[in-house]
Motif scaffolding. Structure first.
Motif, PDB file in Angstrom:
ATOM      1  N   ALA A 129      -8.009 -12.714 -15.515  1.00 42.65           N
ATOM      2  CA  ALA A 129      -6.676 -13.323 -15.426  1.00 42.65           C
ATOM      3  C   ALA A 129      -5.982 -12.813 -14.179  1.00 42.65           C
ATOM      4  CB  ALA A 129      -5.852 -12.962 -16.661  1.00 42.65           C
ATOM      5  N   ASN A 130      -4.911 -13.463 -13.786  1.00 38.45           N
ATOM      6  CA  ASN A 130      -4.055 -12.961 -12.717  1.00 38.45           C
ATOM      7  C   ASN A 130      -3.070 -11.985 -13.345  1.00 38.45           C
ATOM      8  OD1 ASN A 130      -2.372 -12.460 -10.580  1.00 38.45           O
ATOM      9  ND2 ASN A 130      -1.547 -14.536 -10.448  1.00 38.45           N
ATOM     10  N   SER A 131      -3.321 -10.694 -13.184  1.00 37.30           N
ATOM     11  CA  SER A 131      -2.479  -9.698 -13.846  1.00 37.30           C
ATOM     12  C   SER A 131      -1.052  -9.689 -13.309  1.00 37.30           C
ATOM     13  CB  SER A 131      -3.100  -8.295 -13.720  1.00 37.30           C
ATOM     14  OG  SER A 131      -3.357  -7.967 -12.372  1.00 37.30           O
ATOM     15  N   ASP A 132      -0.835 -10.263 -12.128  1.00 37.92           N
ATOM     16  CA  ASP A 132       0.528 -10.340 -11.595  1.00 37.92           C
ATOM     17  C   ASP A 132       1.401 -11.298 -12.403  1.00 37.92           C
ATOM     18  OD1 ASP A 132       0.070  -8.516  -9.633  1.00 37.92           O
ATOM     19  OD2 ASP A 132      -0.212  -9.978  -8.027  1.00 37.92           O
ATOM     20  N   ALA A 187       2.889 -11.725   3.681  1.00 36.51           N
ATOM     21  CA  ALA A 187       4.302 -11.903   4.031  1.00 36.51           C
ATOM     22  C   ALA A 187       5.090 -10.700   3.521  1.00 36.51           C
ATOM     23  CB  ALA A 187       4.836 -13.195   3.431  1.00 36.51           C
ATOM     24  N   LEU A 188       5.420  -9.786   4.429  1.00 31.52           N
ATOM     25  CA  LEU A 188       6.203  -8.604   4.073  1.00 31.52           C
ATOM     26  C   LEU A 188       7.666  -8.835   4.435  1.00 31.52           C
ATOM     27  CD1 LEU A 188       3.915  -5.694   5.375  1.00 31.52           C
ATOM     28  CD2 LEU A 188       3.694  -7.052   3.292  1.00 31.52           C
ATOM     29  N   GLU A 189       8.540  -8.163   3.714  1.00 28.94           N
ATOM     30  CA  GLU A 189       9.957  -8.120   4.071  1.00 28.94           C
ATOM     31  C   GLU A 189      10.340  -6.676   4.327  1.00 28.94           C
ATOM     32  OE1 GLU A 189      12.800 -11.540   2.320  1.00 28.94           O
ATOM     33  OE2 GLU A 189      12.036 -10.132   0.833  1.00 28.94           O
ATOM     34  N   ASP A 211       4.672 -10.689  -0.250  1.00 27.89           N
ATOM     35  CA  ASP A 211       4.436 -12.057  -0.732  1.00 27.89           C
ATOM     36  C   ASP A 211       5.430 -12.448  -1.828  1.00 27.89           C
ATOM     37  OD1 ASP A 211       2.378 -12.470   1.039  1.00 27.89           O
ATOM     38  OD2 ASP A 211       0.807 -11.888  -0.371  1.00 27.89           O
ATOM     39  N   GLY A 212       6.680 -12.047  -1.638  1.00 26.79           N
ATOM     40  CA  GLY A 212       7.734 -12.423  -2.568  1.00 26.79           C
ATOM     41  C   GLY A 212       7.867 -11.539  -3.780  1.00 26.79           C
ATOM     42  N   THR A 213       6.954 -10.567  -3.953  1.00 28.76           N
ATOM     43  CA  THR A 213       7.026  -9.639  -5.089  1.00 28.76           C
ATOM     44  C   THR A 213       7.701  -8.354  -4.645  1.00 28.76           C
ATOM     45  OG1 THR A 213       4.990 -10.542  -6.038  1.00 28.76           O
ATOM     46  CG2 THR A 213       5.712  -8.384  -6.832  1.00 28.76           C
ATOM     47  N   ALA A 214       8.721  -7.940  -5.376  1.00 26.95           N
ATOM     48  CA  ALA A 214       9.495  -6.753  -4.988  1.00 26.95           C
ATOM     49  C   ALA A 214       8.633  -5.506  -4.978  1.00 26.95           C
ATOM     50  CB  ALA A 214      10.673  -6.566  -5.942  1.00 26.95           C
ATOM     51  N   VAL A 215       8.900  -4.648  -4.008  1.00 27.39           N
ATOM     52  CA  VAL A 215       8.239  -3.341  -3.902  1.00 27.39           C
ATOM     53  C   VAL A 215       9.232  -2.288  -4.370  1.00 27.39           C
ATOM     54  CG1 VAL A 215       7.407  -1.616  -2.267  1.00 27.39           C
ATOM     55  CG2 VAL A 215       6.672  -4.000  -2.044  1.00 27.39           C
ATOM     56  N   ASN A 216       8.853  -1.546  -5.416  1.00 18.18           N
ATOM     57  CA  ASN A 216       9.757  -0.534  -5.964  1.00 18.18           C
ATOM     58  C   ASN A 216       9.569   0.835  -5.327  1.00 18.18           C
ATOM     59  OD1 ASN A 216      10.950  -2.322  -7.859  1.00 18.18           O
ATOM     60  ND2 ASN A 216       9.173  -2.087  -9.196  1.00 18.18           N
ATOM     61  N   ASP A 217       8.334   1.135  -4.924  1.00 21.54           N
ATOM     62  CA  ASP A 217       8.022   2.459  -4.387  1.00 21.54           C
ATOM     63  C   ASP A 217       6.708   2.372  -3.616  1.00 21.54           C
ATOM     64  OD1 ASP A 217       6.009   2.373  -6.362  1.00 21.54           O
ATOM     65  OD2 ASP A 217       7.273   3.398  -7.811  1.00 21.54           O
ATOM     66  N   PRO A 218       6.256   3.467  -2.972  1.00 19.35           N
ATOM     67  CA  PRO A 218       5.000   3.420  -2.218  1.00 19.35           C
ATOM     68  C   PRO A 218       3.787   3.027  -3.062  1.00 19.35           C
ATOM     69  CG  PRO A 218       6.280   5.319  -1.537  1.00 19.35           C
ATOM     70  CD  PRO A 218       7.000   4.726  -2.711  1.00 19.35           C
ATOM     71  N   SER A 219       3.725   3.479  -4.318  1.00 16.72           N
ATOM     72  CA  SER A 219       2.595   3.109  -5.166  1.00 16.72           C
ATOM     73  C   SER A 219       2.534   1.609  -5.368  1.00 16.72           C
ATOM     74  CB  SER A 219       2.692   3.815  -6.526  1.00 16.72           C
ATOM     75  OG  SER A 219       2.515   5.207  -6.400  1.00 16.72           O
ATOM     76  N   SER A 220       3.686   1.010  -5.545  1.00 13.94           N
ATOM     77  CA  SER A 220       3.757  -0.434  -5.709  1.00 13.94           C
ATOM     78  C   SER A 220       3.257  -1.147  -4.457  1.00 13.94           C
ATOM     79  CB  SER A 220       5.202  -0.858  -6.005  1.00 13.94           C
ATOM     80  OG  SER A 220       5.337  -2.263  -6.028  1.00 13.94           O
ATOM     81  N   PHE A 221       3.677  -0.679  -3.287  1.00 16.83           N
ATOM     82  CA  PHE A 221       3.222  -1.302  -2.041  1.00 16.83           C
ATOM     83  C   PHE A 221       1.730  -1.118  -1.839  1.00 16.83           C
ATOM     84  CE2 PHE A 221       2.149  -0.838   2.464  1.00 16.83           C
ATOM     85  CZ  PHE A 221       2.416  -2.127   2.891  1.00 16.83           C
ATOM     86  N   ASN A 222       1.232   0.099  -2.055  1.00 15.82           N
ATOM     87  CA  ASN A 222      -0.194   0.370  -1.868  1.00 15.82           C
ATOM     88  C   ASN A 222      -1.051  -0.521  -2.759  1.00 15.82           C
ATOM     89  OD1 ASN A 222       0.298   2.342   0.054  1.00 15.82           O
ATOM     90  ND2 ASN A 222       0.324   4.005  -1.441  1.00 15.82           N
ATOM     91  N   PHE A 223      -0.614  -0.725  -4.001  1.00 21.24           N
ATOM     92  CA  PHE A 223      -1.363  -1.589  -4.910  1.00 21.24           C
ATOM     93  C   PHE A 223      -1.364  -3.019  -4.400  1.00 21.24           C
ATOM     94  CE2 PHE A 223      -1.446  -4.637  -8.379  1.00 21.24           C
ATOM     95  CZ  PHE A 223      -2.607  -4.287  -9.036  1.00 21.24           C
ATOM     96  N   ARG A 224      -0.193  -3.528  -4.032  1.00 20.55           N
ATOM     97  CA  ARG A 224      -0.104  -4.911  -3.558  1.00 20.55           C
ATOM     98  C   ARG A 224      -0.984  -5.128  -2.331  1.00 20.55           C
ATOM     99  NH1 ARG A 224       1.593  -7.507  -7.872  1.00 20.55           N
ATOM    100  NH2 ARG A 224       3.441  -6.528  -8.761  1.00 20.55           N
TER     101      ARG A 224
END
Length: 481
Positions: free
Chosen positions: A171-174, A356-358, A332-345
């Motif tokens: 599945a798409n876990s996102d 697409a980063l902001e 890609d439109g998904t919020a980044v909460n912390d470095p772990s979140s960014f590294n996973f994405r």
């Protein structure tokens, strides 16, 4: 199954689900209106017969038991480490002997040819690994991939012949949301295949296990020892996660379990199916979490995102125009909460894709197209191995580059060589060298390259002055030649 023990305390709010209607126990909180919803009785035959059985029937054949056999050295006496008894009876009386031990976990078939995904800690150090299907058939397997960064491993049936195995769909876990129904399937305590149900309790949990990609699905579906490597599935019967850990005082489920998201697991599984290596993206910058003070100084309404603190020269982030002080707020439109979140994405993006980063810079949020790149590959001139009777015999090293420096917590311009392999029983092992040690200097010669290490370590001298970094600490040692 590896576990972290945590004492949890706090107030609980009871929610009763009756006939598909939620009834909340009264809570006399000041200023809050109380809403009472009357429970209802199932009104149709269809409501009475609602069941997870169709999902379980479709998915359970894809979940296997994993048996891992290890050979461990154990002392033959409980007094082996006692100085008095060792001196009185002699050390020879307490020599260790090899002993076979077995561990049990679970796995998920991800390819019909016999490829299984499980947790690395289930099969780590095993000399023999077997799987058992839900119908009782057993097969020997080979370990294709052991990935410490995700705590995942890929197994392949050794002699599958014409057998086609029931593979599960990812599945798409996102797309998961808190509150979604999920089922956990595995073999807890070795009692046999077991199914438990629950909901997604939280997403993007960190601080659960020591891995490079901490980004876990939390669920209250009961997960116990033996469930490691098993499946977490949605109501469509698709794999949303690999069960991996629990929080518990007793070692048993207390309703807090964690799973590695399917989007990460898929990348590791695909590498195993294709017989290749896992090639991960490299951003080329160091990050830290945005706390309340940093958020206030940057004019942010709330603390979130990943703050760039250092950028590797000529790395991917530098080429994309990032600089220290930038805050990455979404991928890609998904919020980044912390470095772990960014590294996973970032880790779930294919090499070559434009993400697409902001970023927030100077109080302004702006889009940035980032081309996903792999870390630079070391060529033969940046590697070296020492053989023979040299004091460093049995050592293989790689030259530290910015990507390796980042992984070891060193400055991007750091020099040295990192140990990639130490042969068992070699002089290097006897000296105490370990994989991932970074040798900075030998006899006051800076290790600026693999060649410098090869030339220096091959010499015959009486004494070696060694400066190395291990687990973030720099140590200095003097060793006889």
């Amino acid at each position: 199954m590896s576990m972290r023990r945590l004492l949890l305390s706090g107030a609980a709010i009871m929610v009763l689900a009756i006939g598909g209607t939620l009834a909340f126990a009264p809570w006399n909180a000041p200023g809050l209106a109380q809403v009472a919803v009357a429970p209802t009785v199932p009104s149709s035959d269809g409501q009475i017969k609602l069941s997870f059985a169709p999902v379980v029937k479709a998915v359970s054949p894809s979940v296997v038991n994993v048996y891992a056999t290890r050979i461990e050295q154990r002392a033959v006496s409980p007094f082996a480490n006692d100085p008095f008894f060792s001196r009185f009876f002699g050390q020879q009386q307490f020599q260790s002997r090899p002993r076979e031990s077995q561990s049990l976990g679970s796995g998920v078939i991800v390819e019909a040819g016999g490829v299984i995904l499980t947790n690395r800690h289930v099969i780590e150090g095993a000399t023999d690994v077997r799987i058992a299907l839900s119908d009782g058939r057993e097969f020997a397997v080979d370990v294709m991939i052991e990935d410490a960064q995700t705590d995942l491993a890929v197994l392949r049936v050794r002699e599958a012949g014409d057998v086609r195995f029931p593979a599960i769909n990812f599945a798409n876990s996102d797309s998961l949301e808190v509150g979604d129904l999920v089922l956990a399937i595995g073999n807890p305590f070795g009692v046999g295949q077991t199914v438990t149900s629950g909901i997604v309790s939280a997403l993007a949990r960190t601080g659960v296990e020591q891995s490079d990609y901490e980004f876990f699905i939390q669920t209250d579906a009961a997960i116990n020892p033996g469930n490691s490597g098993g499946a977490l599935v949605d109501m469509d019967g698709h794999l949303v996660g690999i069960n991996t850990a629990i929080y518990s005082q007793s070692g048993c489920s207390v309703g807090i379990g964690f799973a590695i998201p399917a989007n990460m697991a898929r990348l590791v599984a695909e590498a195993g199916v294709n017989g290749g290596d896992i090639i991960r993206p490299w951003f080329g910058a160091k990050l830290q979490a945005v706390n309340a003070d940093i958020a206030a100084s940057l004019g942010m309404a709330a603390p979130h995102g990943a703050l760039i603190t250092e950028v590797a020269p000529d790395g991917p982030a530098a080429r994309a125009g990032f600089a220290s002080g930038d805050v990455i707020v979404s991928v890609d439109g998904t919020a980044v909460n912390d470095p772990s979140s960014f590294n996973f994405r970032l880790a779930t993006k294919p090499i070559g894709e434009v993400a697409a980063l902001e970023r927030l810079r100077g109080g302004v949020t702006e889009p940035v197209g980032f081309t996903v790149e792999a870390a630079p590959v070391l060529d033969d001139s940046q590697r070296a191995s020492i053989t023979g009777n040299s004091r460093f015999g049995g050592t293989s090293v790689a030259q530290v580059n910015p990507a390796l420096a980042e992984a070891k917590g060193m400055p991007y311009d750091a020099q040295g060589v990192i140990i990639t392999a130490v042969e068992p029983g070699s002089p290097a092992e006897q000296m105490g060298l370990q994989v991932d040690d970074v040798i900075l200097s030998l006899n006051e010669v800076l290790m600026e390259s693999a060649k410098a290490f090869a030339d220096t370590a091959s010499q015959r001298v009486r004494t070696w002055q060694i400066i190395l970094q291990r687990d973030g600490r720099i140590t200095r040692s003097i060793v006889s030649g």
